[in-house]
Design an enzyme around this catalytic site. Structure first.
Site, PDB file in Angstrom:
ATOM      1  CG  PHE A 152     -26.047  21.965  79.239  1.00  0.00           C
ATOM      2  CD1 PHE A 152     -27.029  21.831  78.272  1.00  0.00           C
ATOM      3  CD2 PHE A 152     -26.408  22.462  80.481  1.00  0.00           C
ATOM      4  CE1 PHE A 152     -28.341  22.174  78.538  1.00  0.00           C
ATOM      5  CE2 PHE A 152     -27.721  22.806  80.766  1.00  0.00           C
ATOM      6  CZ  PHE A 152     -28.685  22.674  79.796  1.00  0.00           C
ATOM      7  CB  VAL A 161     -19.283  33.321  60.137  1.00  0.00           C
ATOM      8  CG1 VAL A 161     -18.713  34.679  59.736  1.00  0.00           C
ATOM      9  CG2 VAL A 161     -18.303  32.211  59.801  1.00  0.00           C
ATOM     10  CB  ILE A 164     -25.176  38.470  61.892  1.00  0.00           C
ATOM     11  CG1 ILE A 164     -24.679  39.527  62.883  1.00  0.00           C
ATOM     12  CG2 ILE A 164     -25.467  39.115  60.545  1.00  0.00           C
ATOM     13  CD1 ILE A 164     -23.386  40.195  62.473  1.00  0.00           C
ATOM     14  N   GLY A 188     -16.416  40.088  79.834  1.00  0.00           N
ATOM     15  CA  GLY A 188     -16.638  38.775  79.244  1.00  0.00           C
ATOM     16  C   GLY A 188     -16.513  38.751  77.739  1.00  0.00           C
ATOM     17  CD  GLU A 234     -12.659  32.910  76.191  1.00  0.00           C
ATOM     18  OE1 GLU A 234     -12.456  32.558  77.382  1.00  0.00           O
ATOM     19  OE2 GLU A 234     -13.730  32.720  75.594  1.00  0.00           O
ATOM     20  CG  ASP A 236     -12.892  34.457  66.223  1.00  0.00           C
ATOM     21  OD1 ASP A 236     -13.487  33.464  66.649  1.00  0.00           O
ATOM     22  OD2 ASP A 236     -13.485  35.460  65.765  1.00  0.00           O
ATOM     23  CE  LYS A 256     -16.018  34.488  64.287  1.00  0.00           C
ATOM     24  NZ  LYS A 256     -16.241  35.619  65.213  1.00  0.00           N
ATOM     25  N   GLY A 282     -22.657  35.701  72.107  1.00  0.00           N
ATOM     26  CA  GLY A 282     -23.685  35.732  73.139  1.00  0.00           C
ATOM     27  C   GLY A 282     -24.537  34.481  73.106  1.00  0.00           C
TER      28      GLY A 282
END
Length: 372
Positions: free
Chosen positions: A8, A115, A119, A170, A173, A184, A188, A285
């Site tokens: 959460f 990914v 989008i 933000g 990290e 990352d 993807k 986001g």
């Protein structure tokens, strides 16, 4: 649809808020380590309350990380529940285990938000494969790296300052290694290529190089020559050969990739009917990512399972030859393959992607960027 929501945080809360307004799905239980009160969902720290609840047909994993996310997702599939996740590391790492399990259990498994965030890239790849062969996928897939490189290019700041600003906003990290070292993006492109080509790449053969060693002097070198550096992924198939890699790449000013600002993504597929199609948007986001998680839930309601089914395991051949900008310690191999000098750095003759990455592994302080 009754949903058991695991996590959460940023994405999990977004999923809850979007589904709260819908009549066709409801978050019934939330697994969370914090004390949260929700008027219409039970909050628990015990995942068994979700796994053993026969009224819950779908588990949404929004925890992130590999463990215990893997154990929870596997248990959900074994319990006959659909799974939706935004966790690219989880799916890329356990692709060969989770996908066959979902097929055996006859349940849905979708990961569009893994990914491209908001989008909807993977669902577009799914649609594209219905009518054409996709030959190439990839592009700018990491908003953190794009923000850092864009700031260095536009504002003339050095890497450390650009990273600090990304952290303040933000976008990065406290420990940015997963982003800036290319991991990352590596996850993807593995997912993107697997779904686009209907295979399972040998992930140990997918190469990556990051931006952690780039300097302001490198960027000045590029700017003086009308070039912009971006961290880019590439997945290709041709005549039964598959290539996949992640690396900084130099694009001439005026190309679509060179103009991608801030923390945005630009992801592209090339098909035999459509030719080039590119998708632009924010790659992260709360609401953009949660949007595609809920879209996956809607797809499962309509009967969609995984995007293309589980494909056969294939080897990766990164023998494509490219020219590279290289700034680092000179050695005999680099001298033998040098085509020119760029103010303290060299540009190589065409060399294979695999050989260039092998050289970089032996020179961990160096920086490389392919010439697009």
């Amino acid at each position: 649809m009754k949903i058991g929501l695991l996590g959460f945080g940023v994405v999990g809360r977004g999923v809850y808020e979007i589904t709260e307004k819908r009549d066709d799905m409801q978050v019934a239980k939330v697994v969370c380590l914090e004390d949260v009160f929700l008027p219409d969902a039970e909050v628990t720290r015990d995942v068994k309350k979700v796994l053993e609840d026969d009224t819950i047909d779908t588990v949404v994993e929004a925890m992130g990380g590999l463990h215990p996310a893997y154990e929870f997702v596997r248990a959900a599939l074994e319990a006959g529940k659909n799974v939706v996740t935004s966790n690219k590391a989880l799916v890329a790492t356990f692709y060969d285990e989770l996908l066959p399990l979902a097929e055996r259990m006859g349940v849905g498994f979708r990961c569009t938000a893994a990914v491209g965030g908001g989008i909807g890239w993977l669902s577009e790849v799914e649609r594209s494969r219905r009518i054409q062969t996709i030959h190439q996928v990839g592009g700018i897939m990491n908003g953190t790296c794009n923000y850092i490189l864009d700031s260095m290019t536009r504002l003339g700041v050095d890497y450390a300052d650009a990273l600090r600003q990304a952290q303040k906003l933000g976008y990065a990290e406290a420990n940015p290694a997963t982003d800036v070292e290319g991991t990352d993006t590596w996850h993807k492109i593995i997912l993107s290529a697997n779904i686009a080509f209907g295979v399972s790449l040998n992930r140990d053969q997918v190469l990556k190089a990051g931006i952690q060693n780039i300097t302001a002097a490198d960027v000045a070198n590029f700017t003086a020559r009308g070039l912009v550096c971006k961290l880019v992924s590439t997945g290709k198939q041709s005549d039964g050969r598959y290539a996949a890699y992640v690396q900084p790449t130099l694009f001439p000013v005026g190309t679509p990739e060179s103009a991608v600002p801030l923390n945005y993504n630009l992801i592209t597929l090339i098909g035999d009917v459509s030719d080039r199609m590119s998708f632009f948007g924010q790659g992260a986001g709360r609401y953009p990512t949660a949007y595609n998680v809920v879209q996956d839930c809607v797809d499962i309601l309509s009967g969609k399972g995984f995007y293309c089914g589980y494909g056969r395991k294939v080897e990766v051949d990164n023998s494509d030859k490219l020219c590279y900008y290289v700034r680092g310690e000179q050695d005999a191999w680099l001298a033998e393959h040098t085509a020119g000098q760029w103010d303290g750095a060299v540009v190589t003759k065409p060399v294979s992607v695999s050989r260039m990455h092998a050289w970089l592994a032996d020179h961990p302080g160096a920086f490389i960027a392919a010439l697009a």
